[in-house]
Design a protein around this motif. Structure first.
Motif, PDB file in Angstrom:
ATOM      1  N   LYS A  68       1.045  -1.098   0.039  1.00 38.83           N
ATOM      2  CA  LYS A  68      -0.106  -0.001  -0.148  1.00 38.83           C
ATOM      3  C   LYS A  68       1.028   1.546   0.109  1.00 38.83           C
ATOM      4  CE  LYS A  68      -4.260   0.213   2.276  1.00 38.83           C
ATOM      5  NZ  LYS A  68      -5.338  -0.176   3.067  1.00 38.83           N
ATOM      6  N   THR A  69       1.642   0.755   0.674  1.00 38.15           N
ATOM      7  CA  THR A  69       3.187   2.457   0.402  1.00 38.15           C
ATOM      8  C   THR A  69       3.990   2.846  -0.874  1.00 38.15           C
ATOM      9  OG1 THR A  69       4.228   1.082   2.040  1.00 38.15           O
ATOM     10  CG2 THR A  69       2.608   2.745   3.049  1.00 38.15           C
ATOM     11  N   LYS A  70       3.558   1.371  -1.052  1.00 39.22           N
ATOM     12  CA  LYS A  70       5.011   1.126  -2.403  1.00 39.22           C
ATOM     13  C   LYS A  70       6.117   2.451  -2.355  1.00 39.22           C
ATOM     14  CE  LYS A  70       1.183   0.995  -6.157  1.00 39.22           C
ATOM     15  NZ  LYS A  70       0.329   0.031  -6.434  1.00 39.22           N
ATOM     16  N   GLY A  71       7.324   1.373  -1.274  1.00 37.84           N
ATOM     17  CA  GLY A  71       7.688   1.740  -0.782  1.00 37.84           C
ATOM     18  C   GLY A  71       9.084   2.922  -1.914  1.00 37.84           C
ATOM     19  N   SER A  72       9.569   3.872  -1.641  1.00 33.33           N
ATOM     20  CA  SER A  72      10.688   4.957  -2.268  1.00 33.33           C
ATOM     21  C   SER A  72      12.131   3.587  -2.200  1.00 33.33           C
ATOM     22  CB  SER A  72      11.106   6.252  -1.349  1.00 33.33           C
ATOM     23  OG  SER A  72      11.924   5.896  -0.833  1.00 33.33           O
ATOM     24  N   PRO A  73      12.868   4.154  -2.814  1.00 37.64           N
ATOM     25  CA  PRO A  73      13.990   3.457  -3.306  1.00 37.64           C
ATOM     26  C   PRO A  73      14.945   3.756  -1.894  1.00 37.64           C
ATOM     27  CG  PRO A  73      14.170   4.705  -5.720  1.00 37.64           C
ATOM     28  CD  PRO A  73      12.530   5.729  -4.966  1.00 37.64           C
ATOM     29  N   ILE A  74      14.435   5.460  -1.857  1.00 37.97           N
ATOM     30  CA  ILE A  74      15.393   6.115  -0.118  1.00 37.97           C
ATOM     31  C   ILE A  74      15.034   5.137   0.770  1.00 37.97           C
ATOM     32  CG2 ILE A  74      13.476   7.579   0.529  1.00 37.97           C
ATOM     33  CD1 ILE A  74      17.787   7.808   0.630  1.00 37.97           C
ATOM     34  N   THR A  75      14.310   4.457   0.721  1.00 42.10           N
ATOM     35  CA  THR A  75      13.566   2.843   1.687  1.00 42.10           C
ATOM     36  C   THR A  75      14.461   1.833   1.685  1.00 42.10           C
ATOM     37  OG1 THR A  75      11.333   4.127   1.915  1.00 42.10           O
ATOM     38  CG2 THR A  75      11.038   2.237   2.934  1.00 42.10           C
ATOM     39  N   GLN A  76      14.435   1.482   0.609  1.00 37.98           N
ATOM     40  CA  GLN A  76      14.817   0.195   0.306  1.00 37.98           C
ATOM     41  C   GLN A  76      16.109   0.899   0.901  1.00 37.98           C
ATOM     42  OE1 GLN A  76      13.624  -0.400  -3.568  1.00 37.98           O
ATOM     43  NE2 GLN A  76      11.499  -0.822  -3.370  1.00 37.98           N
ATOM     44  N   HIS A  77      17.491   1.798  -0.055  1.00 42.33           N
ATOM     45  CA  HIS A  77      18.786   1.793   1.289  1.00 42.33           C
ATOM     46  C   HIS A  77      18.553   1.357   1.989  1.00 42.33           C
ATOM     47  CE1 HIS A  77      22.495   3.054   0.576  1.00 42.33           C
ATOM     48  NE2 HIS A  77      22.387   4.308   1.722  1.00 42.33           N
ATOM     49  N   LEU A  78      17.275   2.180   2.967  1.00 38.81           N
ATOM     50  CA  LEU A  78      17.935   2.685   4.334  1.00 38.81           C
ATOM     51  C   LEU A  78      17.550   1.080   5.143  1.00 38.81           C
ATOM     52  CD1 LEU A  78      15.416   5.558   5.347  1.00 38.81           C
ATOM     53  CD2 LEU A  78      18.250   5.283   6.138  1.00 38.81           C
TER      54      LEU A  78
END
Length: 92
Positions: A68-78
């Motif tokens: 539902k939030t479709k994580g951003s690339p920065i989220t994946q990096h963190l």
């Protein structure tokens, strides 16, 4: 090697996130605990329990929250960084 954290790899078995993974993911999206809980129709208190480590988040709810939030690339990096740090700490 995939650039996605272990929890987001296509076809991977979904596991419950750690409290740290959940907190980092939510905060990187700029969501409050209350808003994050509302996304998956949960209570703020339950979300707080998940983030504090008092109880684990069900893997299905984790998968729903990510979808539902479709994580951003920065989220994946963190998340990758947090997973690496936790792994390093476990080997100390």
């Amino acid at each position: 090697m995939s650039t996605l954290p272990r929890l987001m790899q296509p076809g991977a078995i979904v596991m419950a996130p750690t409290a740290i993974e959940l907190r980092l993911y939510r905060s990187s999206l700029g969501l409050s605990q209350r808003t994050a809980a509302q996304v998956i129709h949960s209570s703020e208190r339950t979300w707080q329990d998940w983030e504090s480590g008092r109880s684990p988040m069900h893997p299905g709810l984790w998968e729903l929250f990510q979808a539902k939030t479709k994580g951003s690339p920065i989220t994946q990096h963190l998340l990758e960084a947090a997973t690496g740090v936790l792994s390093d700490m476990a080997h100390m």
